[in-house]
Design a protein around this motif. Structure first.
Motif, PDB file in Angstrom:
ATOM      1  N   PRO A  37       0.493   6.964  39.285  1.00  0.00           N
ATOM      2  CA  PRO A  37       0.670   6.698  40.720  1.00  0.00           C
ATOM      3  C   PRO A  37       2.018   7.151  41.262  1.00  0.00           C
ATOM      4  O   PRO A  37       2.184   7.214  42.488  1.00  0.00           O
ATOM      5  CB  PRO A  37       0.522   5.171  40.816  1.00  0.00           C
ATOM      6  CG  PRO A  37       0.853   4.659  39.456  1.00  0.00           C
ATOM      7  CD  PRO A  37       0.396   5.720  38.506  1.00  0.00           C
ATOM      8  N   PHE A  38       2.971   7.495  40.391  1.00  0.00           N
ATOM      9  CA  PHE A  38       4.284   7.895  40.877  1.00  0.00           C
ATOM     10  C   PHE A  38       4.450   9.405  40.910  1.00  0.00           C
ATOM     11  O   PHE A  38       4.918   9.971  41.897  1.00  0.00           O
ATOM     12  CB  PHE A  38       5.383   7.261  40.005  1.00  0.00           C
ATOM     13  CG  PHE A  38       5.548   5.788  40.236  1.00  0.00           C
ATOM     14  CD1 PHE A  38       6.385   5.320  41.233  1.00  0.00           C
ATOM     15  CD2 PHE A  38       4.847   4.875  39.461  1.00  0.00           C
ATOM     16  CE1 PHE A  38       6.530   3.959  41.445  1.00  0.00           C
ATOM     17  CE2 PHE A  38       4.990   3.520  39.664  1.00  0.00           C
ATOM     18  CZ  PHE A  38       5.828   3.042  40.667  1.00  0.00           C
ATOM     19  N   LYS A  71      -5.980  -5.709  42.333  1.00  0.00           N
ATOM     20  CA  LYS A  71      -5.233  -5.748  43.576  1.00  0.00           C
ATOM     21  C   LYS A  71      -5.435  -7.094  44.256  1.00  0.00           C
ATOM     22  O   LYS A  71      -6.545  -7.635  44.254  1.00  0.00           O
ATOM     23  CB  LYS A  71      -5.679  -4.629  44.508  1.00  0.00           C
ATOM     24  CG  LYS A  71      -4.897  -4.540  45.806  1.00  0.00           C
ATOM     25  CD  LYS A  71      -5.396  -3.403  46.657  1.00  0.00           C
ATOM     26  CE  LYS A  71      -4.646  -3.342  47.979  1.00  0.00           C
ATOM     27  NZ  LYS A  71      -5.152  -2.243  48.849  1.00  0.00           N
ATOM     28  N   HIS A 118       3.751  -7.622  36.257  1.00  0.00           N
ATOM     29  CA  HIS A 118       4.144  -7.407  37.659  1.00  0.00           C
ATOM     30  C   HIS A 118       4.154  -8.704  38.463  1.00  0.00           C
ATOM     31  O   HIS A 118       3.981  -8.688  39.683  1.00  0.00           O
ATOM     32  CB  HIS A 118       3.236  -6.374  38.347  1.00  0.00           C
ATOM     33  CG  HIS A 118       3.128  -5.074  37.633  1.00  0.00           C
ATOM     34  ND1 HIS A 118       4.219  -4.384  37.172  1.00  0.00           N
ATOM     35  CD2 HIS A 118       2.030  -4.332  37.281  1.00  0.00           C
ATOM     36  CE1 HIS A 118       3.827  -3.273  36.571  1.00  0.00           C
ATOM     37  NE2 HIS A 118       2.495  -3.217  36.609  1.00  0.00           N
ATOM     38  N   SER A 162       4.882  -7.553  42.551  1.00  0.00           N
ATOM     39  CA  SER A 162       5.023  -6.102  42.439  1.00  0.00           C
ATOM     40  C   SER A 162       6.326  -5.763  41.717  1.00  0.00           C
ATOM     41  O   SER A 162       6.999  -4.788  42.070  1.00  0.00           O
ATOM     42  CB  SER A 162       4.988  -5.456  43.824  1.00  0.00           C
ATOM     43  OG  SER A 162       4.954  -4.042  43.722  1.00  0.00           O
ATOM     44  N   ARG A 185       7.361  -1.449  37.297  1.00  0.00           N
ATOM     45  CA  ARG A 185       6.878  -0.129  37.764  1.00  0.00           C
ATOM     46  C   ARG A 185       5.554  -0.331  38.509  1.00  0.00           C
ATOM     47  O   ARG A 185       4.473  -0.260  37.934  1.00  0.00           O
ATOM     48  CB  ARG A 185       6.709   0.802  36.581  1.00  0.00           C
ATOM     49  CG  ARG A 185       6.601   2.283  36.939  1.00  0.00           C
ATOM     50  CD  ARG A 185       6.680   3.126  35.673  1.00  0.00           C
ATOM     51  NE  ARG A 185       6.693   4.545  35.988  1.00  0.00           N
ATOM     52  CZ  ARG A 185       5.598   5.295  36.091  1.00  0.00           C
ATOM     53  NH1 ARG A 185       4.410   4.756  35.873  1.00  0.00           N
ATOM     54  NH2 ARG A 185       5.701   6.591  36.381  1.00  0.00           N
ATOM     55  N   SER A 186       5.660  -0.602  39.782  1.00  0.00           N
ATOM     56  CA  SER A 186       4.493  -0.971  40.574  1.00  0.00           C
ATOM     57  C   SER A 186       4.611  -0.398  41.975  1.00  0.00           C
ATOM     58  O   SER A 186       5.709  -0.293  42.533  1.00  0.00           O
ATOM     59  CB  SER A 186       4.385  -2.503  40.641  1.00  0.00           C
ATOM     60  OG  SER A 186       3.425  -2.912  41.582  1.00  0.00           O
ATOM     61  N   THR A 187       3.450  -0.044  42.558  1.00  0.00           N
ATOM     62  CA  THR A 187       3.444   0.503  43.924  1.00  0.00           C
ATOM     63  C   THR A 187       3.038  -0.527  44.959  1.00  0.00           C
ATOM     64  O   THR A 187       3.056  -0.232  46.159  1.00  0.00           O
ATOM     65  CB  THR A 187       2.461   1.691  44.013  1.00  0.00           C
ATOM     66  OG1 THR A 187       1.147   1.235  43.677  1.00  0.00           O
ATOM     67  CG2 THR A 187       2.874   2.808  43.074  1.00  0.00           C
ATOM     68  N   GLY A 188       2.639  -1.734  44.539  1.00  0.00           N
ATOM     69  CA  GLY A 188       2.225  -2.768  45.474  1.00  0.00           C
ATOM     70  C   GLY A 188       1.738  -3.997  44.728  1.00  0.00           C
ATOM     71  O   GLY A 188       1.563  -3.978  43.499  1.00  0.00           O
TER      72      GLY A 188
END
Length: 373
Positions: A238-239, A252, A294, A317, A320-323
């Motif tokens: 995702p990064f 999610k 997370h 989050s 290493r998390s995007t949300g």
């Protein structure tokens, strides 16, 4: 002393006076001792007589009880029937209702022989017919309970194999941590008990071991969420968009939503791991470990024993998390495996853990884990 106008004096020395006084004192003490011994002998005699009367009364009571048994066998049989009713209700209340139809091939069927025994006793000793029927009912219940335990053990064995574990290994690991004083169930020559009761004991032990193993297999959804945002296996990172391996499932959800323990176990790590952020790990035995990452908040403590569905933290989050989401892993001997087969396997719930079922349902254990965003 005066005699014919003469006065004579008799002198008694101090030593002689002390001797006379000592002799008198000794005589008095001897007399008191004799009286005391006579009194003590009388008291002991009365006590022995009282004890003898008490023992005779106990013997008379036991003999009268035996006489009552002989004269009222039907009453005794009715009392034993009530006790059997109570035993069956207690057992079924602990493990749940026992089905009427169970496989008969797992254990002997003594119903025919027991019925013949009742008929013979009825002819030879009619007064004992009620007791023979109670024994017949007990044997039938023991064999039925044995079939129930064998059936549950077979179901647990099948479920454990479906998630790639060895049922025998699960049972051995539980059996390895046992102990306690030796209390025999039977005494006398050979120390033998009815083989049907021994068979029941063996079946209940195996059922219990496998049920305990089932409770430690991750089968409860770790979060009460709507969908899985990322699956297990290779994916685009995702990064940076490059090919990468994802060692778990991403759920999610809203920030602060509760995270649940996927199975019974012991919290073996709480803290920060590189890439995972705030993280909790639970050890379940048999090499099984679940990891929850997370988190925005950790609610579990190191060494804490948790049940399926226990709240151990909150979605966040960190790392290493995007949300906001939960990263959930299942590991066997520290090797990541796909959590889906564990979460989706229709594992039978242990009968002795009814309270856990309510927790698991609250945690979403019965919700499908296959929806994706």
């Amino acid at each position: 002393m005066r005699s014919e106008g003469h006065v004579r004096f008799i002198r008694i020395s101090t030593r002689l006076q002390a001797g006379i006084a000592g002799a008198l004192a000794g005589a008095v003490l001897l007399w008191i001792g004799v009286l005391g011994w006579a009194l003590l002998s009388t008291v002991l005699g009365l006590h022995d007589q009282s004890s003898l009367l008490g023992r005779e009364a106990a013997v008379a009571s036991a003999e009268s009880r035996v006489a009552k048994y002989r004269a009222n066998l039907q009453t005794i049989a009715a009392d034993l029937q009530k006790r059997q009713d109570f035993i069956e209700k207690v057992v079924q209340g602990s493990i749940g209702p026992i089905p009427d139809s169970l496989p008969r091939g797992t254990v002997s069927d003594s119903s025919g022989e027991a019925a013949r025994t009742v008929r013979k006793i009825s002819m030879v000793l009619p007064g004992a017919t009620g007791l023979a029927r109670v024994e017949q009912r007990q044997l039938a219940f023991v064999e039925r309970l044995t079939r129930f335990a064998d059936t549950r053990a077979a179901q647990a064995t099948s479920a454990i194999r479906k998630v790639g574990l060895s049922p025998d290994m699960v049972a051995r690991n539980d059996r390895a941590a046992q102990g306690g004083p030796l209390i025999r169930l039977a005494t006398g020559p050979g120390l033998a008990i009815d083989p049907r009761f021994a068979r029941l004991g063996a079946s209940l032990v195996r059922m219990s071991l496998l049920d305990n193993g089932l409770a430690r297999i991750p089968n409860t959804l770790p979060a009460n969420l709507d969908y899985i945002s990322s699956g297990f296996g290779y994916r685009a990172d995702p990064f940076d968009g490059g090919a990468a391996f994802h060692a778990g499932l991403d759920f999610k959800g809203p920030l602060g939503a509760p995270i649940y323990a996927a199975a019974a176990g012991t919290v073996s790590f709480t803290g920060v791991r590189q890439g995972y952020g705030n993280c909790v790990e639970i050890t379940h035995g048999n090499g099984l470990l679940t990891r929850y990452a997370h988190m925005s908040r950790i609610a579990a403590r190191m060494g804490e024993v948790v049940k399926p569905g226990a709240v151990i933290g909150a979605i966040g989050s960190t790392g290493r998390s995007t949300g906001p989401h939960l990263h959930f892993e299942v590991r066997i001997s520290d090797r990541p495996v796909n959590p889906r087969p564990f979460l989706e396997a229709p594992l039978p719930k242990p009968p002795l853990a009814k309270a856990n079922n309510d927790v698991q349902q609250e945690a979403g254990a019965r919700r499908p884990a296959s929806r994706r965003g």
